[in-house]
Design a protein around this motif. Structure first.
Motif, mmCIF file in Angstrom:
data_model
loop_
_atom_site.group_PDB
_atom_site.id
_atom_site.type_symbol
_atom_site.label_atom_id
_atom_site.label_comp_id
_atom_site.label_asym_id
_atom_site.label_seq_id
_atom_site.Cartn_x
_atom_site.Cartn_y
_atom_site.Cartn_z
ATOM 1 N N VAL A 1 -6.794 10.360 -2.437
ATOM 2 C CA VAL A 1 -6.253 9.791 -3.643
ATOM 3 C C VAL A 1 -6.941 9.940 -4.754
ATOM 4 C CG1 VAL A 1 -5.874 7.233 -4.585
ATOM 5 C CG2 VAL A 1 -5.386 7.798 -2.015
ATOM 6 N N VAL B 1 -0.243 4.812 -0.013
ATOM 7 C CA VAL B 1 -1.108 5.970 0.334
ATOM 8 C C VAL B 1 -1.367 5.808 1.725
ATOM 9 C CG1 VAL B 1 -1.811 6.185 -2.080
ATOM 10 C CG2 VAL B 1 -3.398 5.018 -0.328
ATOM 11 N N TRP C 1 -10.829 8.552 -0.561
ATOM 12 C CA TRP C 1 -10.170 8.760 0.661
ATOM 13 C C TRP C 1 -10.154 7.619 1.493
ATOM 14 C CZ3 TRP C 1 -12.709 12.351 -1.755
ATOM 15 C CH2 TRP C 1 -12.102 13.628 -1.782
ATOM 16 N N PRO C 2 -8.877 6.797 1.550
ATOM 17 C CA PRO C 2 -8.786 5.549 1.998
ATOM 18 C C PRO C 2 -9.262 5.503 3.485
ATOM 19 C CG PRO C 2 -6.857 6.235 0.925
ATOM 20 C CD PRO C 2 -7.844 7.378 1.235
ATOM 21 N N THR D 1 -11.522 9.355 -7.686
ATOM 22 C CA THR D 1 -10.832 9.897 -6.416
ATOM 23 C C THR D 1 -11.570 9.320 -5.345
ATOM 24 O OG1 THR D 1 -10.366 12.045 -7.364
ATOM 25 C CG2 THR D 1 -10.736 12.060 -5.070
ATOM 26 N N GLU E 1 -4.161 7.730 -9.630
ATOM 27 C CA GLU E 1 -3.039 7.629 -8.716
ATOM 28 C C GLU E 1 -2.710 6.166 -8.494
ATOM 29 O OE1 GLU E 1 -1.570 9.165 -4.440
ATOM 30 O OE2 GLU E 1 -3.076 10.009 -5.342
ATOM 31 N N THR E 2 -1.490 5.545 -8.229
ATOM 32 C CA THR E 2 -1.393 4.154 -8.124
ATOM 33 C C THR E 2 -1.490 4.365 -6.508
ATOM 34 O OG1 THR E 2 -0.067 3.823 -9.960
ATOM 35 C CG2 THR E 2 0.312 2.336 -7.863
ATOM 36 N N PHE E 3 -2.317 3.261 -5.902
ATOM 37 C CA PHE E 3 -2.570 3.240 -4.603
ATOM 38 C C PHE E 3 -2.006 2.125 -3.754
ATOM 39 C CE2 PHE E 3 -6.395 1.521 -6.228
ATOM 40 C CZ PHE E 3 -6.558 0.635 -5.310
ATOM 41 N N VAL F 1 0.759 -1.202 0.143
ATOM 42 C CA VAL F 1 -0.072 -0.047 0.065
ATOM 43 C C VAL F 1 0.893 1.182 0.038
ATOM 44 C CG1 VAL F 1 -1.527 1.456 1.582
ATOM 45 C CG2 VAL F 1 -2.077 -1.104 1.111
ATOM 46 N N ALA G 1 -6.377 4.076 -9.038
ATOM 47 C CA ALA G 1 -7.742 4.449 -8.622
ATOM 48 C C ALA G 1 -8.440 4.810 -9.943
ATOM 49 C CB ALA G 1 -7.557 5.603 -7.732
ATOM 50 N N GLU H 1 -13.037 2.505 0.303
ATOM 51 C CA GLU H 1 -13.348 3.747 -0.083
ATOM 52 C C GLU H 1 -14.182 4.402 0.659
ATOM 53 O OE1 GLU H 1 -14.642 3.482 -3.946
ATOM 54 O OE2 GLU H 1 -12.958 2.514 -5.028
#
Length: 279
Positions: free
Chosen positions: A215, A209, A236-237, A234, A219-221, A207, A231, A252
């Motif tokens: 995120v 992020v 937020w983890p 967009t 973007e690679t998360f 992981v 992703a 998510e």
């Protein structure tokens, strides 16, 4: 299950540790509270839940206790019987359930942000965020007839998580008038729980992020056996980690209105001194 009461009278507040046997931080907080023998304004009930799993150092014996508060778990499972007993013990109380996680080092709360007791008490705890959940997996302790606040005290098995658990327990006791003193309310970032993020089959996961940090789409998360996961949109983890779950990375999330108050508002802290009849 081990139950200890501190103070005289009928407790309206409880602290629960050891829901999972591989998360000892809450148990250590309870043991410290017993050892402290603090002067109390009101009684409190302390519950070490799954002693059998704690002794074996495993998450559970037959079934996840925090998924055993419904009829889907076999009646002869150790945790099914334990869930019924635990629900009876904390019935009618404001209950702090202490956990630890593999996803985030700083404490955070996982509770239903619509509930009055959550909106009043959680901003008085030293947590980094509230994960606002209405239904987060079936059969959780939230199903008990109690005002539940669930917290993740830190990284599983760490000394920091044990220290954080003790601090959170004392803050809860202060906020509810069990211990004398004041808390310091603060404005708390809040995130709604979204869809799970599935894991592709692999031997190794990474992981890249941080939880509660945006995120962006593209973007690679994370990665599975070195293959990047990007992703689609967009998010937020929430509860994101490499190995915290077997079949998913986490969830998510999306920002929700903050709860609590900013320090600039300068209001004095408030305490929940008793449960209202409406609850």
């Amino acid at each position: 299950m081990r139950v200890v009461q501190l103070g005289e009278g009928m407790p309206e507040v409880s602290i629960v540790g050891g829901i999972h046997g591989d998360e000892p931080c809450g148990v250590r907080a309870i043991e410290r509270l017993e050892s402290d023998a603090p002067d109390l304004e009101r009684p409190v009930k302390l519950v070490v839940a799954n002693e059998r799993a704690l002794e074996r150092g495993v998450r559970y014996v037959d079934a996840d206790l925090n998924r055993s508060f419904d009829d889907d778990v076999p009646e002869d499972a150790h945790e099914r019987r334990l869930a019924e007993a635990l629900a009876d013990e904390i019935e009618g109380t404001t209950a702090l359930s202490i956990h630890s996680t593999q996803s985030h080092a700083d404490p955070f709360a996982v509770s239903d942000g619509r509930q009055e007791h959550v909106r009043e008490i959680v901003p008085q705890l030293s947590v980094a965020a509230l994960v606002d959940v209405e239904e987060f997996g079936g059969g959780r302790l939230f199903a008990a007839n109690a005002d539940i606040i669930e917290v993740e005290a830190g990284l599983q098995g760490s000394e920091t998580a044990a220290e954080n658990a003790y601090t959170l327990a004392r803050e809860l006791l202060t906020a509810t008038g069990v211990l004398p003193g004041d808390t310091v309310p603060h404005e708390l970032p809040t995130f709604r729980m979204g869809d799970p993020i599935p894991k592709p089959e692999a031997d190794e996961y990474e992981v890249f992020v941080e939880n509660f940090q945006e995120v962006e789409a593209g973007e690679t998360f994370a990665a599975a056996d070195g293959e990047p996961l990007v992703a689609d949109e967009t998010f937020w983890p929430v509860l994101l980690s490499s190995y915290g779950y077997e079949e998913q990375f986490g969830y998510e999330g999306e920002p929700a209105p903050n709860i609590g108050q900013s320090p600039s508002e300068g209001a004095n802290s408030t305490s929940v001194n008793s449960r209202s009849s409406a609850q």
